[in-house]
Write a protein that holds these residues in place. Structure first.
Motif, PDB file in Angstrom:
ATOM      1  N   THR A   1       0.977  -1.219  -0.005  1.00 18.18           N
ATOM      2  CA  THR A   1      -0.139  -0.144   0.075  1.00 18.18           C
ATOM      3  C   THR A   1       0.954   1.352  -0.001  1.00 18.18           C
ATOM      4  N   GLY A   2       2.425   1.058   0.443  1.00 15.35           N
ATOM      5  CA  GLY A   2       2.827   2.417   0.616  1.00 15.35           C
ATOM      6  C   GLY A   2       2.641   3.464   1.462  1.00 15.35           C
ATOM      7  N   THR A   3       1.840   2.826   2.578  1.00 19.61           N
ATOM      8  CA  THR A   3       1.437   3.704   3.538  1.00 19.61           C
ATOM      9  C   THR A   3       1.743   3.187   4.895  1.00 19.61           C
ATOM     10  N   LEU A   4       1.602   3.919   6.081  1.00 21.78           N
ATOM     11  CA  LEU A   4       1.348   3.304   7.402  1.00 21.78           C
ATOM     12  C   LEU A   4       0.291   3.714   7.939  1.00 21.78           C
ATOM     13  N   ASP A   5      -0.423   4.840   7.545  1.00 22.10           N
ATOM     14  CA  ASP A   5      -1.423   5.244   8.220  1.00 22.10           C
ATOM     15  C   ASP A   5      -2.755   4.521   8.044  1.00 22.10           C
ATOM     16  N   MET A   6      -3.505   4.359   9.226  1.00 24.51           N
ATOM     17  CA  MET A   6      -4.369   3.381   9.209  1.00 24.51           C
ATOM     18  C   MET A   6      -5.536   3.334   8.323  1.00 24.51           C
ATOM     19  N   VAL A   7      -5.986   4.627   8.295  1.00 28.34           N
ATOM     20  CA  VAL A   7      -7.017   4.927   7.386  1.00 28.34           C
ATOM     21  C   VAL A   7      -6.666   5.031   5.917  1.00 28.34           C
ATOM     22  N   GLU A   8      -5.735   5.489   5.560  1.00 30.04           N
ATOM     23  CA  GLU A   8      -5.074   5.403   3.985  1.00 30.04           C
ATOM     24  C   GLU A   8      -5.001   4.122   3.661  1.00 30.04           C
ATOM     25  N   MET A   9      -4.154   3.343   4.814  1.00 28.23           N
ATOM     26  CA  MET A   9      -4.132   1.744   4.244  1.00 28.23           C
ATOM     27  C   MET A   9      -5.402   1.174   4.031  1.00 28.23           C
ATOM     28  N   SER A  10      -6.487   1.370   4.793  1.00 19.07           N
ATOM     29  CA  SER A  10      -7.759   0.543   4.824  1.00 19.07           C
ATOM     30  C   SER A  10      -8.290   0.794   3.132  1.00 19.07           C
ATOM     31  N   GLN A  11      -8.079   2.256   2.803  1.00 17.68           N
ATOM     32  CA  GLN A  11      -8.725   2.553   1.521  1.00 17.68           C
ATOM     33  C   GLN A  11      -7.863   1.905   0.293  1.00 17.68           C
ATOM     34  N   ARG A  12      -6.479   1.799   0.581  1.00 17.48           N
ATOM     35  CA  ARG A  12      -5.992   1.160  -0.567  1.00 17.48           C
ATOM     36  C   ARG A  12      -5.941  -0.158  -0.489  1.00 17.48           C
ATOM     37  N   LEU A  13      -6.157  -1.022   0.687  1.00 15.45           N
ATOM     38  CA  LEU A  13      -6.253  -2.406   0.450  1.00 15.45           C
ATOM     39  C   LEU A  13      -7.510  -3.149   0.125  1.00 15.45           C
ATOM     40  N   ALA A  14      -8.475  -2.150   0.123  1.00 13.55           N
ATOM     41  CA  ALA A  14      -9.709  -2.618  -0.474  1.00 13.55           C
ATOM     42  C   ALA A  14      -9.395  -3.455  -1.991  1.00 13.55           C
ATOM     43  N   PRO A  15      -9.158  -2.617  -2.922  1.00 17.42           N
ATOM     44  CA  PRO A  15      -8.966  -3.413  -4.184  1.00 17.42           C
ATOM     45  C   PRO A  15      -8.048  -4.411  -4.569  1.00 17.42           C
TER      46      PRO A  15
ATOM     47  N   PHE B   1      -7.684  -3.901  13.550  1.00 23.74           N
ATOM     48  CA  PHE B   1      -7.196  -4.227  12.427  1.00 23.74           C
ATOM     49  C   PHE B   1      -8.152  -4.942  11.432  1.00 23.74           C
ATOM     50  N   LEU B   2      -8.966  -5.988  11.940  1.00 24.27           N
ATOM     51  CA  LEU B   2      -9.917  -6.856  11.129  1.00 24.27           C
ATOM     52  C   LEU B   2     -10.884  -6.151  10.616  1.00 24.27           C
ATOM     53  N   TYR B   3     -11.603  -5.221  11.635  1.00 27.93           N
ATOM     54  CA  TYR B   3     -12.692  -4.509  11.034  1.00 27.93           C
ATOM     55  C   TYR B   3     -12.352  -3.154  10.332  1.00 27.93           C
ATOM     56  N   CYS B   4     -11.380  -2.415  11.048  1.00 29.19           N
ATOM     57  CA  CYS B   4     -11.297  -1.025  10.393  1.00 29.19           C
ATOM     58  C   CYS B   4     -10.202  -1.183   9.287  1.00 29.19           C
ATOM     59  N   VAL B   5      -8.831  -1.807   9.608  1.00 30.80           N
ATOM     60  CA  VAL B   5      -7.848  -1.389   8.637  1.00 30.80           C
ATOM     61  C   VAL B   5      -7.906  -2.329   7.476  1.00 30.80           C
ATOM     62  N   LEU B   6      -8.282  -3.813   7.653  1.00 36.86           N
ATOM     63  CA  LEU B   6      -8.411  -4.736   6.536  1.00 36.86           C
ATOM     64  C   LEU B   6      -9.797  -4.269   6.228  1.00 36.86           C
ATOM     65  N   GLY B   7     -10.828  -4.158   6.898  1.00 34.49           N
ATOM     66  CA  GLY B   7     -12.163  -4.130   6.634  1.00 34.49           C
ATOM     67  C   GLY B   7     -13.164  -5.633   6.461  1.00 34.49           C
ATOM     68  N   ILE B   8     -14.226  -5.430   6.808  1.00 32.32           N
ATOM     69  CA  ILE B   8     -14.956  -6.628   6.834  1.00 32.32           C
ATOM     70  C   ILE B   8     -14.975  -7.639   5.552  1.00 32.32           C
ATOM     71  N   GLU B   9     -14.879  -6.866   4.321  1.00 30.82           N
ATOM     72  CA  GLU B   9     -15.009  -7.598   3.106  1.00 30.82           C
ATOM     73  C   GLU B   9     -13.749  -8.526   3.138  1.00 30.82           C
ATOM     74  N   LEU B  10     -12.627  -7.874   3.392  1.00 29.29           N
ATOM     75  CA  LEU B  10     -11.262  -8.829   3.074  1.00 29.29           C
ATOM     76  C   LEU B  10     -11.106  -9.638   4.276  1.00 29.29           C
ATOM     77  N   SER B  11     -11.315  -9.396   5.644  1.00 31.49           N
ATOM     78  CA  SER B  11     -11.206 -10.251   6.594  1.00 31.49           C
ATOM     79  C   SER B  11     -11.851 -11.303   6.795  1.00 31.49           C
ATOM     80  N   PHE B  12     -13.443 -11.337   6.460  1.00 32.59           N
ATOM     81  CA  PHE B  12     -14.161 -12.350   6.467  1.00 32.59           C
ATOM     82  C   PHE B  12     -14.803 -12.913   5.304  1.00 32.59           C
ATOM     83  N   SER B  13     -14.770 -12.270   4.342  1.00 35.60           N
ATOM     84  CA  SER B  13     -15.327 -12.510   2.892  1.00 35.60           C
ATOM     85  C   SER B  13     -14.004 -13.369   2.224  1.00 35.60           C
ATOM     86  N   ALA B  14     -13.187 -12.377   1.976  1.00 36.71           N
ATOM     87  CA  ALA B  14     -12.148 -12.953   1.163  1.00 36.71           C
ATOM     88  C   ALA B  14     -11.487 -13.924   1.975  1.00 36.71           C
TER      89      ALA B  14
END
Lengths: 115, 492
Positions: free
Chosen positions: B189-203, B264-277
Motif C-alpha cells: 500500500t505504500g503507507t502506514l496510516d491506518m485510514v489510508e491503508m484501509s482505503q488502498r487495501l480494498a482493491p 485491524f480486522l474491522y477497520c484497517v483490513l475491513g470486513i470484506e477482506l477479513s471475513f469474505s475473502a
C-alpha cells in the motif's frame, strides 16, 4: 510497486525459517535467543530489500535520479533498536536463570523444578 | 492548551514520569506517589476524552503538527476511548493497592526501577490503543511487552524468571510476526496510516502478498491476546508474576492485544477482506469454542487460586473472540462488553488474591478453608468476582453473554451455544471449588478474625463494584459499547 521476487527475498525467507526453527527446537535458552535474532534479521532484510530499486541512489533530491524508498530503512532502524533491547532483556533473564538453576538447558531446568 | 493536546499527554505523561521516577532519589514512597499521581491523572484525562468523543465524535490529533499520512496521527473514537478508560482505570487502581501489596514484597533499593518499568508498560498499552499509525502499534507493542517481561520476572520465586523468559520468546515471536505482516501491507500500500491503508487495501483483496501479510499480522495479535491455542505463555506469566502485576496484566495486556486485533480486522483490513475473502471469522469461532471449553476445564483442575484464575482468563478470552468472529452488532457489543467486564473483574479478583495472600501467605485452594470467618470482607469480594466470571445476572458478565447468545441466534450459529453453555457450567464448577472451602468448610479452633487492611481491600472493591454498578444500571455502559460496536462495523 517494486518487483518482489529476488535472491534477497529468498535469503530473508530462509533466515526467517531458520530462526523460527531454532527458537522452537533448541533447548538451550541462549540458542533460542540467537534463533530469535536470526528471525528478526530475516525480517529486517525483507524490509530493506523491499525498498531497493535497480540503479537507485540514496534519497537526496537530484534531477533524474531514482531513489531507494527511505521509509523502510527508517522503520528498520527502529526495529533493530527493539531487537537489541529484546536480546538484552532475554540475556539478562538467562543470566539470572543460570545463577538460580545452575543451567540454561530447558530440560535440566524442568527436572530441577520437579525435584 | 491541555484540552487541545490531551490525546498525546495521555501517552507522554507516563513516559516522562517513568524517566523521572528512575532518576529521582530512591525513596519507595516518592516513586509510588508519583506513579499514583500520573496514573490517576491519565484516568481523569481518559474519562474526559471519552466524554468528548461521545459528544463530538472522533477526535483527531496530529503529532508535532505533521498531518497524516506524512506524520503520525492519533485517532480517538468510541472504541479506543473506552479501552483507554479500561487500561488507565485498571492501572490507577492497581497502583493504589501497590503501596500495601507490592511495596512490602519488593527490594527497597529496586522500587523506583519497578515503577519506572511499570509506567513504561502503561505507556506502551495506552499508545497501542490511541494511535492511528500501523507501525506505531508495533513499536508500542514492543515497549509494553519488553517491560512486561521484566515485570513478570520480578516475581518472588525463581520460576518467575523462567516464566518471564518463556513469555519473552513467545511475545517476541508474536511481535516479529506483526512486524513482518506490517511489512507486507506497507510494501503493497505504500503507507502506514491506518485510514489510508484501509482505503488502498480494498482493491487488493486478491493479492497473495496482502493475504500473507494479514496471516502474519493476525497470528501475532492472537499470540498477544492469548487466544487459544496460542495461550501457552499466559498461565505461568500470571501465576509467577507479583500478584499486583498479574492484576495489571489480566486487566489490560490481553485486552489491548484483542483491541488491536479488532481494530485491524474491522477497520484497517475491513470486513470484506477479513471475513469474505479470508475465513478469519470461522477461525475465530473455532478457537473461541476450544478456549471456552478447554480453558475452563483446565481452570477446574488447578489446586492454586492464582493458576485457576489464569486458566479462567484463557477461557474468558474465548467469549471476546467469539463475538469478534460473529461479525454483527449484537456479537460485537457482547465481545467488547465482555472485554471491559473481564478486564475489570479479573483485575479486581487478582487484587483480592493479593489481599488474602498477604494474610495467608499462600494461594493454595486448601489454605482457603474457613476463610469467610477469618476474613469476611475479602471472602465477600472473592464471591462477587467469581459470580462475575460465571456471568450471573446483576453483573456486567451477564449482559455480555446475553448479547453473544442473541447474536448466535441472529447469525444462525446456534451450535456455538453448546461450547458457550458448557464453558459457563465449567466456570460455575471452578467458582464452586473456590467458594466451597471459603464459605462451607468449617474449621474448628481456626485463627481469630483478622481482616486485610483497608488499603488492600478498597481498590479490589472499587473494581468489583464497577461490574455490579453497571450490571444494575446498564444504560450508560451499553450506550457507549454500542457506539463502539457501530464504529467497528462502519470501518472508521
Amino acid at each position: 510497486m517494486p518487483d518482489l521476487p529476488g535472491f534477497h527475498h529468498l535469503a530473508s525467507a530462509i533466515l526467517v525459517c531458520l530462526g523460527f526453527h531454532a527458537v522452537l527446537s533448541k533447548s538451550h535458552l541462549v540458542k533460542k535467543l540467537i534463533g530469535l535474532g536470526v528471525l528478526q534479521t530475516g525480517v529486517f532484510l525483507f524490509f530493506i530489500s523491499a525498498a531497493a530499486r535497480d540503479g537507485a541512489t540514496a534519497p537526496i533530491i537530484e534531477e533524474g535520479a531514482t531513489y531507494a524508498a527511505p521509509l523502510p530503512h527508517v522503520l528498520i532502524l527502529t526495529a533493530i533498536v527493539v531487537g537489541v533491547s529484546v536480546t538484552a532483556v532475554g540475556l539478562a533473564l538467562a543470566v539470572r536463570i543460570q545463577a538460580e538453576y545452575g543451567t540454561c538447558e530447558i530440560d535440566d531446568i524442568h527436572s530441577a523444578e520437579e525435584r | 492548551m491541555i484540552a487541545k493536546h490531551l490525546p498525546v499527554l495521555l501517552v507522554i505523561g507516563p513516559l516522562l514520569t517513568s524517566l523521572v521516577v528512575m532518576l529521582l532519589p530512591r525513596r519507595p514512597m516518592v516513586s509510588w506517589t508519583m506513579t499514583v499521581a500520573v496514573t490517576t491523572s491519565v484516568l481523569v484525562g481518559s474519562l474526559a476524552l471519552l466524554r468528548r468523543v461521545l459528544r463530538e465524535g472522533t477526535q483527531l490529533y496530529e503529532l508535532g503538527g505533521w498531518t497524516p499520512p506524512m506524520g503520525i496521527g492519533y485517532r480517538v473514537d468510541e472504541l479506543n476511548a473506552l479501552f483507554l478508560v479500561l487500561v488507565s482505570g485498571v492501572a490507577a487502581v492497581v497502583t493504589w493497592q501497590g503501596k500495601w501489596s507490592l511495596l512490602p514484597t519488593l527490594d527497597l533499593e529496586k522500587v523506583h526501577l519497578f515503577y519506572s518499568v511499570y509506567l513504561l508498560c502503561l505507556t506502551g498499552l495506552l499508545g497501542i490503543v490511541i494511535t492511528g499509525d500501523a507501525f506505531n502499534v508495533y513499536v508500542l507493542l514492543e515497549v509494553s511487552s519488553l517491560s512486561t517481561y521484566a515485570l513478570v520476572a520480578m516475581g518472588p520465586h525463581r520460576r518467575a524468571r523462567l516464566a518471564g523468559f518463556n513469555y519473552l520468546i513467545l511475545g517476541s515471536l508474536g511481535a516479529t510476526f506483526v512486524l513482518l505482516g506490517l511489512g507486507y501491507l506497507h510494501v503493497m500500500t505504500g503507507t502506514l496510516d491506518m485510514v489510508e491503508m484501509s482505503q488502498r487495501l480494498a482493491p487488493l483483496a486478491d493479492s497473495t502478498a496482502v493475504r500473507a501479510g494479514i496471516a502474519f499480522l493476525v497470528v501475532g495479535f492472537l499470540l498477544k491476546g492469548a487466544v487459544f491455542p496460542l495461550h501457552a505463555w499466559l498461565p505461568d506469566a500470571y501465576c509467577e508474576a507479583p500478584t499486583g502485576v498479574a492484576a495489571m496484566l489480566s486487566g489490560t495486556a490481553t485486552k489491548v492485544g484483542l483491541y488491536a486485533l479488532a481494530r485491524f480486522l474491522y477497520c484497517v483490513l475491513g470486513i470484506e477482506l477479513s471475513f469474505s475473502a479470508l475465513p478469519i471469522d470461522e477461525l475465530l469461532l473455532l478457537a473461541s469454542a476450544a478456549a471456552m471449553i478447554l480453558g475452563s476445564w483446565m481452570a477446574l483442575r488447578q489446586t492454586d487460586l492464582k493458576r485457576l484464575l489464569a486458566y479462567s482468563s484463557v477461557a474468558q478470552v474465548g467469549y471476546i473472540t467469539l463475538g469478534l468472529g460473529l461479525v454483527d452488532q449484537a456479537g460485537l457489543v457482547g465481545s467488547l462488553a465482555h472485554a471491559l467486564h473481564h478486564g475489570v473483574v479479573k483485575a479486581g479478583l487478582f487484587l483480592t488474591v493479593a489481599a488474602l495472600a498477604f494474610r495467608l501467605g499462600s494461594t493454595e485452594l486448601s489454605s482457603l478453608r474457613g476463610l469467610s470467618r477469618r476474613m469476611p470482607v475479602t471472602s465477600g469480594l472473592l464471591l462477587v468476582g467469581l459470580l462475575g466470571l460465571v456471568g450471573m445476572p446483576l453483573t456486567t458478565g451477564f449482559l455480555s453473554k446475553l448479547y453473544l447468545a442473541r447474536s448466535l441466534f441472529a447469525t444462525d450459529r446456534i451450535l456455538f451455544l453448546v461450547p458457550m453453555a458448557l464453558g459457563s457450567l465449567l466456570a460455575a464448577a471452578y467458582a464452586w471449588r473456590v467458594i466451597r472451602p471459603v464459605f462451607f468448610d468449617r474449621v474448628e479452633d481456626g485463627p481469630d478474625r483478622e481482616e486485610a487492611s483497608a488499603g488492600l481491600l478498597v481498590p479490589a472493591a472499587v473494581l468489583l463494584s464497577t461490574s455490579l454498578v453497571f450490571g444494575l444500571w446498564p444504560t450508560p455502559f451499553l450506550t457507549a459499547v454500542q457506539a463502539a460496536a457501530d464504529r467497528l462495523l462502519a470501518g472508521f
